[in-house]
Write a protein that holds these residues in place. Structure first.
Motif, PDB file in Angstrom:
ATOM      1  N   VAL A   1      73.729 -17.435  35.991  1.00 55.77           N
ATOM      2  CA  VAL A   1      72.997 -16.213  36.272  1.00 55.77           C
ATOM      3  C   VAL A   1      72.844 -15.438  34.964  1.00 55.77           C
ATOM      4  O   VAL A   1      73.799 -15.268  34.218  1.00 55.77           O
ATOM      5  N   GLU A   2      71.653 -14.970  34.741  1.00 54.36           N
ATOM      6  CA  GLU A   2      71.379 -14.137  33.570  1.00 54.36           C
ATOM      7  C   GLU A   2      71.167 -12.699  34.044  1.00 54.36           C
ATOM      8  O   GLU A   2      70.397 -12.448  34.978  1.00 54.36           O
ATOM      9  N   LEU A   3      71.872 -11.750  33.417  1.00 53.03           N
ATOM     10  CA  LEU A   3      71.726 -10.329  33.731  1.00 53.03           C
ATOM     11  C   LEU A   3      70.987  -9.647  32.599  1.00 53.03           C
ATOM     12  O   LEU A   3      71.327  -9.834  31.429  1.00 53.03           O
ATOM     13  N   MET A   4      69.989  -8.847  32.955  1.00 51.40           N
ATOM     14  CA  MET A   4      69.189  -8.134  31.962  1.00 51.40           C
ATOM     15  C   MET A   4      69.095  -6.670  32.370  1.00 51.40           C
ATOM     16  O   MET A   4      68.831  -6.377  33.530  1.00 51.40           O
ATOM     17  N   ILE A   5      69.315  -5.773  31.414  1.00 51.91           N
ATOM     18  CA  ILE A   5      69.197  -4.351  31.706  1.00 51.91           C
ATOM     19  C   ILE A   5      67.924  -3.810  31.066  1.00 51.91           C
ATOM     20  O   ILE A   5      67.476  -4.311  30.033  1.00 51.91           O
ATOM     21  N   GLU A   6      67.341  -2.816  31.746  1.00 51.35           N
ATOM     22  CA  GLU A   6      66.092  -2.203  31.278  1.00 51.35           C
ATOM     23  C   GLU A   6      65.046  -3.275  30.957  1.00 51.35           C
ATOM     24  O   GLU A   6      64.433  -3.266  29.898  1.00 51.35           O
ATOM     25  N   TYR A   7      64.847  -4.186  31.915  1.00 55.11           N
ATOM     26  CA  TYR A   7      63.915  -5.299  31.747  1.00 55.11           C
ATOM     27  C   TYR A   7      62.476  -4.790  31.906  1.00 55.11           C
ATOM     28  O   TYR A   7      62.120  -4.245  32.949  1.00 55.11           O
ATOM     29  N   PRO A   8      61.643  -4.951  30.882  1.00 57.57           N
ATOM     30  CA  PRO A   8      60.270  -4.426  30.975  1.00 57.57           C
ATOM     31  C   PRO A   8      59.386  -5.309  31.872  1.00 57.57           C
ATOM     32  O   PRO A   8      59.453  -6.540  31.806  1.00 57.57           O
ATOM     33  N   VAL A   9      58.607  -4.660  32.705  1.00 56.35           N
ATOM     34  CA  VAL A   9      57.632  -5.356  33.550  1.00 56.35           C
ATOM     35  C   VAL A   9      56.295  -4.643  33.417  1.00 56.35           C
ATOM     36  O   VAL A   9      56.234  -3.428  33.258  1.00 56.35           O
ATOM     37  N   SER A  10      55.221  -5.413  33.479  1.00 52.94           N
ATOM     38  CA  SER A  10      53.887  -4.818  33.469  1.00 52.94           C
ATOM     39  C   SER A  10      52.898  -5.809  34.038  1.00 52.94           C
ATOM     40  O   SER A  10      53.151  -7.012  34.075  1.00 52.94           O
ATOM     41  N   GLY A  11      51.785  -5.281  34.486  1.00 55.02           N
ATOM     42  CA  GLY A  11      50.739  -6.123  35.046  1.00 55.02           C
ATOM     43  C   GLY A  11      49.739  -5.274  35.802  1.00 55.02           C
ATOM     44  O   GLY A  11      49.883  -4.051  35.893  1.00 55.02           O
ATOM     45  N   PRO A  12      48.734  -5.931  36.366  1.00 57.71           N
ATOM     46  CA  PRO A  12      47.702  -5.186  37.090  1.00 57.71           C
ATOM     47  C   PRO A  12      48.203  -4.690  38.444  1.00 57.71           C
ATOM     48  O   PRO A  12      48.902  -5.397  39.157  1.00 57.71           O
ATOM     49  N   GLY A  13      47.833  -3.457  38.757  1.00 53.85           N
ATOM     50  CA  GLY A  13      48.143  -2.904  40.068  1.00 53.85           C
ATOM     51  C   GLY A  13      47.081  -3.291  41.073  1.00 53.85           C
ATOM     52  O   GLY A  13      46.083  -3.949  40.729  1.00 53.85           O
ATOM     53  N   PRO A  14      47.255  -2.891  42.319  1.00 50.17           N
ATOM     54  CA  PRO A  14      46.303  -3.267  43.361  1.00 50.17           C
ATOM     55  C   PRO A  14      44.873  -2.810  43.076  1.00 50.17           C
ATOM     56  O   PRO A  14      43.923  -3.462  43.466  1.00 50.17           O
ATOM     57  N   ASP A  15      44.738  -1.680  42.372  1.00 53.05           N
ATOM     58  CA  ASP A  15      43.394  -1.167  42.087  1.00 53.05           C
ATOM     59  C   ASP A  15      42.909  -1.560  40.693  1.00 53.05           C
ATOM     60  O   ASP A  15      41.893  -1.065  40.217  1.00 53.05           O
ATOM     61  N   GLY A  16      43.668  -2.472  40.030  1.00 56.89           N
ATOM     62  CA  GLY A  16      43.251  -2.962  38.723  1.00 56.89           C
ATOM     63  C   GLY A  16      43.799  -2.177  37.546  1.00 56.89           C
ATOM     64  O   GLY A  16      43.620  -2.578  36.404  1.00 56.89           O
ATOM     65  N   THR A  17      44.453  -1.050  37.817  1.00 56.01           N
ATOM     66  CA  THR A  17      45.039  -0.287  36.717  1.00 56.01           C
ATOM     67  C   THR A  17      46.308  -0.981  36.225  1.00 56.01           C
ATOM     68  O   THR A  17      46.929  -1.757  36.944  1.00 56.01           O
ATOM     69  N   LEU A  18      46.691  -0.683  35.004  1.00 53.27           N
ATOM     70  CA  LEU A  18      47.878  -1.273  34.422  1.00 53.27           C
ATOM     71  C   LEU A  18      49.119  -0.547  34.933  1.00 53.27           C
ATOM     72  O   LEU A  18      49.216   0.672  34.850  1.00 53.27           O
ATOM     73  N   LEU A  19      50.052  -1.327  35.468  1.00 52.57           N
ATOM     74  CA  LEU A  19      51.345  -0.795  35.880  1.00 52.57           C
ATOM     75  C   LEU A  19      52.384  -1.265  34.884  1.00 52.57           C
ATOM     76  O   LEU A  19      52.340  -2.415  34.429  1.00 52.57           O
ATOM     77  N   SER A  20      53.324  -0.404  34.549  1.00 54.62           N
ATOM     78  CA  SER A  20      54.416  -0.819  33.673  1.00 54.62           C
ATOM     79  C   SER A  20      55.652  -0.006  34.003  1.00 54.62           C
ATOM     80  O   SER A  20      55.565   1.117  34.510  1.00 54.62           O
ATOM     81  N   GLY A  21      56.795  -0.594  33.748  1.00 55.28           N
ATOM     82  CA  GLY A  21      58.052   0.085  34.009  1.00 55.28           C
ATOM     83  C   GLY A  21      59.201  -0.756  33.505  1.00 55.28           C
ATOM     84  O   GLY A  21      59.001  -1.800  32.859  1.00 55.28           O
ATOM     85  N   TYR A  22      60.399  -0.292  33.812  1.00 58.88           N
ATOM     86  CA  TYR A  22      61.614  -0.980  33.412  1.00 58.88           C
ATOM     87  C   TYR A  22      62.514  -1.146  34.627  1.00 58.88           C
ATOM     88  O   TYR A  22      62.845  -0.155  35.286  1.00 58.88           O
ATOM     89  N   VAL A  23      62.910  -2.374  34.903  1.00 59.97           N
ATOM     90  CA  VAL A  23      63.874  -2.645  35.963  1.00 59.97           C
ATOM     91  C   VAL A  23      65.253  -2.318  35.388  1.00 59.97           C
ATOM     92  O   VAL A  23      65.630  -2.852  34.337  1.00 59.97           O
ATOM     93  N   ASP A  24      66.003  -1.453  36.067  1.00 63.47           N
ATOM     94  CA  ASP A  24      67.310  -1.051  35.544  1.00 63.47           C
ATOM     95  C   ASP A  24      68.233  -2.254  35.347  1.00 63.47           C
ATOM     96  O   ASP A  24      68.873  -2.389  34.308  1.00 63.47           O
ATOM     97  N   LEU A  25      68.308  -3.126  36.346  1.00 61.79           N
ATOM     98  CA  LEU A  25      69.131  -4.325  36.256  1.00 61.79           C
ATOM     99  C   LEU A  25      68.404  -5.460  36.952  1.00 61.79           C
ATOM    100  O   LEU A  25      67.996  -5.317  38.109  1.00 61.79           O
ATOM    101  N   LEU A  26      68.239  -6.563  36.255  1.00 57.22           N
ATOM    102  CA  LEU A  26      67.585  -7.741  36.816  1.00 57.22           C
ATOM    103  C   LEU A  26      68.537  -8.920  36.674  1.00 57.22           C
ATOM    104  O   LEU A  26      69.008  -9.216  35.569  1.00 57.22           O
ATOM    105  N   ALA A  27      68.845  -9.562  37.778  1.00 54.39           N
ATOM    106  CA  ALA A  27      69.638 -10.792  37.778  1.00 54.39           C
ATOM    107  C   ALA A  27      68.678 -11.938  38.064  1.00 54.39           C
ATOM    108  O   ALA A  27      67.883 -11.873  39.001  1.00 54.39           O
ATOM    109  N   ALA A  28      68.731 -12.972  37.231  1.00 55.73           N
ATOM    110  CA  ALA A  28      67.846 -14.125  37.402  1.00 55.73           C
ATOM    111  C   ALA A  28      68.693 -15.392  37.452  1.00 55.73           C
ATOM    112  O   ALA A  28      69.621 -15.557  36.664  1.00 55.73           O
ATOM    113  N   GLY A  29      68.363 -16.247  38.376  1.00 53.42           N
ATOM    114  CA  GLY A  29      69.074 -17.513  38.511  1.00 53.42           C
ATOM    115  C   GLY A  29      68.289 -18.461  39.378  1.00 53.42           C
ATOM    116  O   GLY A  29      67.129 -18.189  39.726  1.00 53.42           O
ATOM    117  N   PRO A  30      68.891 -19.578  39.752  1.00 47.99           N
ATOM    118  CA  PRO A  30      68.177 -20.568  40.558  1.00 47.99           C
ATOM    119  C   PRO A  30      67.769 -20.046  41.934  1.00 47.99           C
ATOM    120  O   PRO A  30      66.876 -20.582  42.569  1.00 47.99           O
TER     121      PRO A  30
END
Length: 93
Positions: A1-30
């Motif tokens: 498991v990989e733990l990441m803090i303040e993980y940046p995310v961005s991409g298109p929103g439902p209306d096509g505008t750019l969304l961006s933010g930071y996930v406080d804690l993200l755990a990633a694994g299988p």
């Protein structure tokens, strides 16, 4: 498991505008991803999605932005952690 803090995310929103933010804690694994967003508000007595609808929308946004990069066999789960009490609530996303 990989733990990441303040993980940046961005991409298109439902209306096509750019969304961006930071996930406080993200755990990633299988298993996929676990998103945890920290909040200093008091924890709700009832349903956190009804008490804090803006937080529910924020978590859904994070899940939507992470969906294209997750393993299709995994899932994305989302939680709010209320730091004053340590209570954690899972949101259905």
């Amino acid at each position: 498991v990989e733990l990441m803090i303040e993980y940046p995310v961005s991409g298109p929103g439902p209306d096509g505008t750019l969304l961006s933010g930071y996930v406080d804690l993200l755990a990633a694994g299988p298993f996929g991803f676990v998103v945890v967003d920290f909040k200093t508000d008091p924890p709700p007595d009832g349903d956190p999605e009804q008490a804090y609808p803006a937080y529910a929308a924020q978590l859904r946004g994070y899940v939507d932005l992470l969906a294209p990069i997750k393993d299709p066999r995994g899932s994305v789960r989302a939680f709010l952690l209320f730091t004053a009490s340590g209570r954690m609530f899972e949101f259905r996303v």
